[in-house]
Structures are given as C-alpha cells and as structure tokens.
Design an enzyme around this catalytic site. Structure first.
Site, PDB file in Angstrom:
ATOM      1  N   GLY A  42       0.389   5.526   0.686  1.00 11.71           N
ATOM      2  CA  GLY A  42      -0.530   6.561   1.130  1.00 11.71           C
ATOM      3  C   GLY A  42       0.171   7.890   1.233  1.00 11.71           C
ATOM      4  N   GLY A  43      -0.584   8.883   1.733  1.00  8.47           N
ATOM      5  CA  GLY A  43      -0.038  10.227   1.863  1.00  8.47           C
ATOM      6  C   GLY A  43       1.126  10.276   2.841  1.00  8.47           C
ATOM      7  N   GLN A  44       1.129   9.329   3.775  1.00  5.96           N
ATOM      8  CA  GLN A  44       2.135   9.429   4.830  1.00  5.96           C
ATOM      9  C   GLN A  44       3.321   8.508   4.622  1.00  5.96           C
ATOM     10  OE1 GLN A  44      -0.107   8.613   8.359  1.00  5.96           O
ATOM     11  NE2 GLN A  44      -0.976  10.671   8.400  1.00  5.96           N
ATOM     12  N   GLY A  45       3.155   7.560   3.764  1.00  4.41           N
ATOM     13  CA  GLY A  45       4.289   6.656   3.571  1.00  4.41           C
ATOM     14  C   GLY A  45       3.912   5.434   2.763  1.00  4.41           C
ATOM     15  N   THR A  46       4.848   4.516   2.678  1.00  2.00           N
ATOM     16  CA  THR A  46       4.668   3.302   1.894  1.00  2.00           C
ATOM     17  C   THR A  46       4.649   2.108   2.838  1.00  2.00           C
ATOM     18  OG1 THR A  46       5.992   4.372   0.213  1.00  2.00           O
ATOM     19  CG2 THR A  46       5.524   2.043  -0.114  1.00  2.00           C
ATOM     20  N   VAL A  47       3.733   1.160   2.554  1.00  2.00           N
ATOM     21  CA  VAL A  47       3.599  -0.001   3.426  1.00  2.00           C
ATOM     22  C   VAL A  47       4.114  -1.238   2.704  1.00  2.00           C
ATOM     23  CG1 VAL A  47       2.031  -1.364   4.855  1.00  2.00           C
ATOM     24  CG2 VAL A  47       1.570   1.051   4.459  1.00  2.00           C
TER      25      VAL A  47
ATOM     26  N   LYS B 181       5.747   0.126   7.703  1.00  2.00           N
ATOM     27  CA  LYS B 181       5.426   1.384   7.037  1.00  2.00           C
ATOM     28  C   LYS B 181       6.607   2.332   7.150  1.00  2.00           C
ATOM     29  CE  LYS B 181       2.240   5.185   7.247  1.00  2.00           C
ATOM     30  NZ  LYS B 181       0.990   5.594   7.837  1.00  2.00           N
TER      31      LYS B 181
ATOM     32  N   ASP C 282      -5.607  10.756   8.023  1.00  2.00           N
ATOM     33  CA  ASP C 282      -5.739  10.252   6.641  1.00  2.00           C
ATOM     34  C   ASP C 282      -6.798   9.158   6.595  1.00  2.00           C
ATOM     35  OD1 ASP C 282      -5.322  10.027   3.953  1.00  2.00           O
ATOM     36  OD2 ASP C 282      -3.450   8.900   4.121  1.00  2.00           O
TER      37      ASP C 282
ATOM     38  N   GLY D  35       0.821  -1.208   0.000  1.00  2.00           N
ATOM     39  CA  GLY D  35       0.000   0.000   0.000  1.00  2.00           C
ATOM     40  C   GLY D  35       0.852   1.253   0.000  1.00  2.00           C
TER      41      GLY D  35
END
Ligand SMILES: *[C@@H]1O[C@H](CO)[C@@H](O)[C@H](O)[C@H]1NC(C)=O
Ligand SMILES: *[C@@H]1O[C@H](CO)[C@@H](O)[C@H](O)[C@H]1NC(C)=O
Ligand SMILES: *[C@@H]1O[C@H](CO)[C@@H](O)[C@H](O)[C@H]1NC(C)=O
Ligand SMILES: *[C@@H]1O[C@H](CO)[C@@H](O)[C@H](O)[C@H]1NC(C)=O
Ligand SMILES: *[C@@H]1O[C@H](CO)[C@@H](O)[C@H](O)[C@H]1NC(C)=O
Ligand SMILES: *[C@@H]1O[C@H](CO)[C@@H](O)[C@H](O)[C@H]1NC(C)=O
Ligand SMILES: *[C@@H]1O[C@H](CO)[C@@H](O)[C@H](O)[C@H]1NC(C)=O
Ligand SMILES: *[C@@H]1O[C@H](CO)[C@@H](O)[C@H](O)[C@H]1NC(C)=O
Length: 756
Positions: free
Chosen positions: A444-449, A462, A560, A442
């Site tokens: 997202g706006g805050q980082g990559t998982v 993450k 988020d 995944g």
C-alpha cells in the site's frame, strides 16, 4: 506313653523318605560312574569308560569280560582288540569263514558264521569294513538277520579257466578276490557260501575259498591267498572288523533333555549324533581332552596344555606360548605384530605405535588449533558486524521513540496492562524469513505487508515506508492508543519493532480476502455474486470502524481508506486495516500519502489530513460497492468514478452506472439512499461531509432494512427514484430515535446544517 515314641518313628520315617527324595535327583537316577576299583585295562587293551569289565564298571551295554586265558577283553564270544572314544570305535576280531573241497565227501566243507549285535551299542562300520571274498571259484553271501533282515548281498571271486597268471598282489582287483561295501547301521552279520560254486576242478591249485567282513585297510591281496591257506593262517582264522558304537538310540536333542541318562557328563564336553545309526556320542570341546563320559574333573575333559605339546601345537617363536582355558596364544616378540601361531610375526612399518600416536596427537592438536582460530576470527568479524548492526538498531529504536514507548508500556504495566509487545529485530527477521518477497500479502501507500509466524501464531507484519522523525513521540503514543483499540471491525495491532529505519508493525492476521479482491476478482470471473445486503453490511462495519478511530479522545486518522484495506474475515466480517504508519492528528503536517482515486483532492490542495479526508475516501469505496467500478481506469482516461457518479446523479441516470448484480427494482430505494450518502461524503468543502459516525449509523440502518426483507416485496414500475426513496425511508425509519437511524428528511436537515 506310646504316642511320643510313635511320633518319633513317624518323624524318622518321614525324614528318611525326605532325604531319599532329596538325594534322588543328585545321584540316584544319574548314570553310574565307575568306581576307582574298576580295571582300566585288560591284556593289552585299554578299557575307557563307558566300557568296563563287568556291569558295575560299565555303562549299560558296554560291559565286557576279561578273558584271563586269552588276556583279552571279550564281548560275548567276540574278542576286542582296541577301544577308542574318539572316534567312537571298537576293533574286534571276526571269524574268517572258509569253504574247502573235501576229496572224501566230494563236497565243499564250509563253516558259516554270524555275529549278533542286536540291542548292543555296536554297529558294523560301513566306512571301515568291506566284505571280502578270496578264491578262484566262489560266491559268498552276506546278509543281516535271517527271516527278519532287509539286507543281503554277495561277492564272486573267480580265476577264469583256472588261469592264475592274471593274479597280482596289492589291491583287490576282482581276479581271485572280491570286495563289496556294506550298508550303515548294520548290527547283524551272517555269511555263507553258495553251494553251486565248488573248487572240484581246481582242487589241486586252489582248494579253499574264504569270506569275511573285515577292516578294509588291513587287507592287501596276495596271489598266494588263493593257492594256500595263508590268508586264514596268518590271522589265525580271524580278521579285524571295525565296530562303531553309540550311546542309546536317541539324538542329542532328545538325550540332553533326559538329564538322568545323559552320558556327556564331563564339563567342557559336547554331544554329537552318531554318524552311523541311531544314538549319540560325546566329545570334548575344542582345546580340551579327556574322557567326556566321566564326571571326575581329573579324568574328564581337561584343558590341553598346548604349550607342553609344541609338536602338535607349534609356536613359531620359542618361549612365547601362553596357555589358557580351551586355547593358547603364541605371542610375537616385543615390537613385532602378528600371530606367532601362524608364523606371521612382523616388524611394524618404520614407525612404532608410540611415534604414530605422538604424530597423530600433534596433527589433531594442530587441526583443532587452526579450526579454533578460524572460528574465532569469523566470530570476531561477525561480532564487529553485529555490534555495528546493534548500534544502528539502537539508533533506530531511539529515533522512533522506542525509549518513550518502553516507558509508557512500563508505566502502563504497573497500572493498566497494555497488550502491546515490542519485538526484537531478530524475532522479526525469523518470523518473516528476512522479509521474503514470497510472504508479501499486500502493498500500500504506507508500506508492505508480510505474512509471518510469530511465536507460533500467524500475524501480518507491516513495514512502514517512512515516518516523520519530528513526531516520533506522537507516533509511539498513537501506537499505544491503537493497540488499546478492541473493535470487532478493526484489525488488532499486537506490537511493533522499532529497530529498523522505519517502524515495523505487527497485526493480527485476517485469513480471508480483501474487499478489493471481492469486487475486482483477479481472474475476472466473479466466483460469487455479492448481494446488496452483504455489500451494505461490509460498508456499515467499515464505517463503524472508521468512526471508532475518529471518535477517541485523540482521534486517529486512517489516511488510506480503500477496498484493499478492508479485510474480510469469517462470515464476511469487515476488518479495517493498514493504519498505524501514518496516524496523524489534525494539527500536524504530513507528507502526502494514500492511494490515488481515493485521496481527497482537498488534501492535495491543503496538505492537511483531517477526518474528512477519510470520509471522502470512504465515499469512493461506497461508489465502488454500488457500481463495481474502480475509481480510476485506463479506459476512462481522466474521467474518475467520482466525476461520473456526480454527473449521473445530476442527470438522474444513476441506474446506468450500477452493478448489474444488485441493480434490481426491489433494491432501488435502498441504493438511492446509499448513493445520496456517498454523494454527501464527496461534498466540497469538506465541512459539508457528514462525520463517519453518522455515515456508519445510516449504513447500518440500510443494511438492516435489506436483511429484514427476505423477498423483494413488490415490483415497482415507472416510479421515480426519489418517490421510492422517500416512501421506503419513511416507512422504515419510524424507530429512528432508538436505533439511531436517520430518515431522509433528517438527513437532509443535517446536511444543510453541515453545509453552513
Ligand atoms: C553284561 O552283563 C550282563 C549281566 O549284568 C550279562 O548278562 C551280559 O552277558 C554281559 N555282557 C557282556 C558282553 O559281557
Ligand atoms: C572229509 O569228509 C569226511 C566225511 O564226510 C570227514 O570224515 C573228513 O574228516 C573230511 N576231511 C577233511 C579234511 O575235513
Ligand atoms: C540276536 O540278539 C537278540 C537280542 O540280543 C535276540 O532277540 C535275537 O533273537 C538274536 N538273533 C538271533 C538270530 O539269534
Ligand atoms: C591300490 O589302490 C589305491 C587306490 O585305491 C592306489 O592308491 C594304490 O596305488 C593301489 N595299490 C596297488 C598296489 O595297485
Ligand atoms: C593287519 O593284518 C596283519 C596281518 O596281515 C596284522 O599283523 C596286523 O596287526 C593287522 N593290523 C591291524 C590294524 O589290525
Ligand atoms: C531304544 O532303546 C530302548 C532301550 O534302550 C528300547 O526300549 C526302545 O525300543 C528303543 N527304541 C528304538 C526306536 O529302537
Ligand atoms: C572331537 O574332538 C576332537 C578334539 O577336540 C576333535 O579333533 C574332533 O574333530 C571332534 N570330533 C568331532 C566329530 O567333532
Ligand atoms: C474465509 O476463510 C474460511 C476458511 O479459511 C472460509 O470457510 C470462508 O468461506 C472465507 N470467507 C470469505 C469471505 O472468503
């Protein structure tokens, strides 16, 4: 008085018997060995055991008599001229049969002859003998035992028309002479002449014919043999015949098992099956010589001292012979290689062994040294790199408040245990395979998982995009708070790693899909229809989770909220994830994050994150659940889902927006209430929005209502949505006090309150 005597006698008898019994296997049953008194020679003939003069000196069947008159050993009436153990043969003298024309009687006078070796160790050697007939008009017969036997053959010798000129000395050519082979294992020999062949016509030239089974190598034909009695007279009427002999009538395998009668008693002896007929013979094993039938080590098979017999066992180098048991060696002179037995001693190529060893060793040492140095250089370089990396890691660790975190966890461990792990950079690298893109689950706006396996269990890792340096202390403290959260609908934070430029967080791994995937399947084929009940349950659980985050002593803001961050575990259990990177409390400024479409427009204006921002985002998620539409769409251009929804609410055309999968009449009442709730979540100003706690409670109530209703109870037609809503709410939420459900009226009152 008598009883002790009797006992002694009995004891003696018993002892005697016991001794006899004990002695039996040792000697009694074994083949007797010849005593030293046994003669070993008779006349000119050596008598080796198993042969012997007299039964007590010989193995059964091998006894001979020594005829003093002839000074020769005899088997019965047959003279023995030679005995050998290897090969196992005996040479005997066979009588030459003759047939001569008697001018007086006008008949052939013939003396027939026979040898009977039945039930003796001897058999006529088929390899060494030939039945030989000499004459100019004769047919001689050979056969085995009369009446019993199976063998009969003959030999014809002729001189045609009395022509003796064709005769030639030497080999038996067939003229005046005939030879024929005999079968093996023959123990009986009989010879006679055919009476139809006489020498009457040639009496003056060749009166006699002869026939004998004899050793073929001793026979050389002479032309005079047919014209004179030379053949007979030179041998004194007897010709040598070769006999093979063997022990018993069994094979080695059988004989070896009969220990008591086994004849190969010498050590270093072996058993060989007889080459001619039944029975076996013994032989010394290679490198030994002697009599294999004798137990006495001095007479039995002895090691051959090859070095004393260099004629037969040559060594190419004098004085280099070395004898050993069963063999010998011929050593090459010092500095030479090879085997002197075969004359292959050679000087090894220029370098001797020592020099080779020395060179080999030095080369080896050199290679090791170079290798060692190389490894050291690489290691040194690596360690420099590593140290730099470690320093960098330490810096990051400090920057992200790692020391504070360590302090907190240490303090915490003394009292309350904190289920939080600070992982090392190495562990992270291994677990994520150096943050391999293949492991991304995944973004997202805050980082990559990333999906990863950490200490044997699957986890979600993450990698935060960035974190405000100034608030690192708050950040780690929030991490500690987060990891204490144990809520069924919140993905558990397990630990972190602070040795990167941005923190890396480790969460429990939730196997299944996200709400995003459920609502907007990638292949555009809705594999499973999601009922309103399920949607509400997910919504209620997510809202509950957010409320829990907001409710703490130190509120945690998600920042988020969107379907992609609502994971679905087993049984469609919602689990809110993707918090932690930007947990920010109300007082602090932060850079804009979140996802367009879900992001509160007020946040973009005021640049301050509050819990109401999460409420707004959740409101958009509710809309998405109802309509199945994405908040932003290329087709709709700038028209957001929020704007469309607010418009349709005002127009009373909500049903046009609803997801076909849930928009049936029976559901309309509930849908209406959810729509109302979503509308409140999106209100401006933010203070008019309900707190997450209330949203959660209301949704739970609505979800329960849908779940309780197994079947749509009634079909309502032409009812205005408002009426339906009012009716069902009032009927359902009568127990609102206890369950925390809010009636629509109360709801309205509250929203007025908030509006103030
Ligand atoms: C061997 O000895 C037995 C008696 O022990 C005798 O009957 C036999 O004739 C002897 N055989 C020969 C070949 O001398
Ligand atoms: C020939 O035969 C007669 C009688 O049959 C005999 O007396 C005579 O000895 C024989 N001659 C020879 C040389 O054998
Ligand atoms: C040959 O000898 C065996 C035993 O020694 C005997 O049984 C057999 O009758 C003899 N055969 C003849 C033809 O004499
Ligand atoms: C007899 O025969 C052998 C082979 O069977 C041969 O080598 C030899 O030369 C022959 N001798 C004469 C005299 O023909
Ligand atoms: C072969 O026969 C001759 C007579 O021709 C004799 O002198 C010699 O000893 C015999 N050889 C053997 C091995 O018996
Ligand atoms: C073997 O020899 C034994 C005596 O030595 C005799 O009793 C037996 O019949 C023989 N067997 C055969 C198959 O010749
Ligand atoms: C018996 O032993 C001798 C000497 O070891 C050897 O030369 C011979 O070939 C052996 N015989 C057999 C049949 O193996
Ligand atoms: C979750 O995964 C399990 C097995 O991994 C599966 O049986 C279940 O149906 C899934 N649930 C959802 C909602 O995808």
């Amino acid at each position: 008085m008598t009883s002790p005597k009797l006992a002694a006698v009995v004891l003696l008898v018993w002892l005697g018997e016991a001794l006899a019994a004990a002695g039996l296997p040792a000697g009694g049953a074994l083949l007797p060995q010849p005593s030293s008194n046994c003669p070993t020679r008779c006349g000119d003939v050596d008598i080796p055991f198993p042969f012997g003069i007299g039964p007590e000196c010989a193995m059964p069947g091998f006894n001979l008599t020594c005829d003093l008159q002839h000074r020769a050993p005899f088997h019965g009436n047959v003279e023995v001229v030679r005995l050998s153990l290897q090969p196992a043969q005996a040479r005997m003298l066979n009588v030459i049969s003759s047939a001569c024309y008697n001018t007086t009687s006008k008949k052939m006078d013939s003396n027939d002859w026979q040898l009977n070796f039945t039930n003796t160790p001897y058999r006529l050697s088929d390899a060494g003998n030939k039945f030989t007939a000499v004459g100019c008009s004769t047919l001689a017969y050979i056969s085995d035992e009369f009446n019993k036997g199976k063998y009969m053959s003959g030999c014809v010798a002729m001189c045609r028309r009395g022509d003796l000129s064709a005769l030639s000395n030497g080999n038996c050519s067939g003229i005046g002479c005939c030879q024929t082979a005999i079968p093996g294992a023959l123990q009986y020999y009989r010879v006679w002449f055919d009476e139809n062949y006489d020498t009457a016509a040639i009496y003056s030239v060749s009166p006699c014919s002869y026939a004998v089974l004899m050793e073929s190598s001793n026979f050389t034909f002479l032309a005079s043999y047919v014209t004179s009695p030379e053949f007979y007279n030179a041998r004194q009427g007897r010709a040598p015949v070769l006999m093979d002999w063997a022990i018993g009538n069994q094979t080695c395998e059988v004989a070896r098992r009969k220990h008591e009668s086994y004849a190969c008693v010498s050590e270093n002896s072996e058993c060989l099956n007889s080459p001619n007929g039944p029975g076996y013979i013994c032989n010394c094993t290679e490198g030994y010589q002697g009599n294999p039938y004798l137990k006495d080590p001095n007479l039995g098979c002895k090691d051959i001292d090859e070095c004393a017999d260099l004629k037969n066992y040559p060594c190419s180098v004098d004085g280099s012979c070395k004898n050993s048991a069963g063999q010998y060696e011929c050593l090459c002179p010092e500095g030479y290689k090879g085997d002197a037995k075969f004359g292959t001693c050679e000087r090894p190529s220029t370098l001797d062994l020592g020099a080779k060893l020395a060179i080999g060793a030095s080369v080896g040492v050199l290679i090791c040294l170079v290798g060692f140095l190389g490894i050291e250089v690489i290691r040194h370089k690596r360690s420099i790199k590593r140290q730099a990396a470690d320093r960098q890691c330490d810096e990051y660790f400090k920057k992200h408040g790692g020391e504070i975190l360590s302090e907190i966890t240490r303090d915490g461990q003394a009292g309350r245990s904190i289920p939080f792990t600070v992982y090392s950079r190495d562990e992270m690298e291994t677990a994520t395979n150096r943050f391999d893109k293949a492991n991304i689950v995944g973004e997202g706006g805050q980082g990559t998982v990333y999906k990863a396996i950490l200490r044997g269990t699957p986890v979600a890792v993450k990698r935060c995009k960035e974190v405000d340096e100034s608030r690192s202390k708050d950040f780690v403290q929030e991490l500690v708070i987060l990891c204490r959260i144990d809520h069924p609908n919140i993905v558990k934070l397990l630990g972190c790693c602070l040795q990167y430029e941005a923190p890396v967080l480790v969460y429990e791994f939730v196997q299944n899909r996200t709400l995003q995937e459920l609502l907007h399947p990638k292949n555009h084929l809705r594999t499973c229809r999601v009922t309103l009940g399920t949607r509400l349950k997910i919504a209620a659980q997510s809202a509950g989770a957010l409320a829990h985050l907001h409710s703490g002593e130190r509120p945690i803001l998600h920042g988020d909220v969107k379907p992609a961050n609502i994971l679905l575990g087993d049984g469609w259990v919602a689990k809110v994830s993707d918090f932690g990177c930007s947990t920010i409390d109300e007082k602090t400024q932060a850079v804009p994050k979140g996802t367009p479409g879900y992001l509160d427009p007020l946040y973009l204006l005021e640049y301050q994150l509050t819990d109401k921002n999460d409420v707004y985002s959740f409101g958009v998620v509710l809309l998405e659940l109802l309509t199945g539409m994405k908040p932003l769409s290329k087709e709709r251009k700038s028209l957001t889902l929020t704007a469309m929804f607010q418009e349709s609410m005002a127009d009373g055309t909500l049903h046009q927006l609803l997801d076909r999968g849930i928009a049936d009449e029976a559901n309309m009442a509930v849908i209406r209430q959810v729509a109302d709730l979503a509308n409140q979540c999106l209100l401006v100003p933010a203070t008019r929005r309900p707190p997450m706690k209330r949203v959660a409670e209301e949704l739970r109530c609505l979800a329960d209502e849908v779940q309780e209703r197994a079947q749509p109870p009634l079909v309502l037609q032409d009812l205005r949505l408002a009426d339906v809503g009012r009716r069902s709410t009032s009927s359902l939420c009568t127990h609102s006090e206890t369950t925390g459900c809010y009636s629509l009226e109360k709801n309205a009152a509250l929203s007025i309150e908030y509006a103030r």
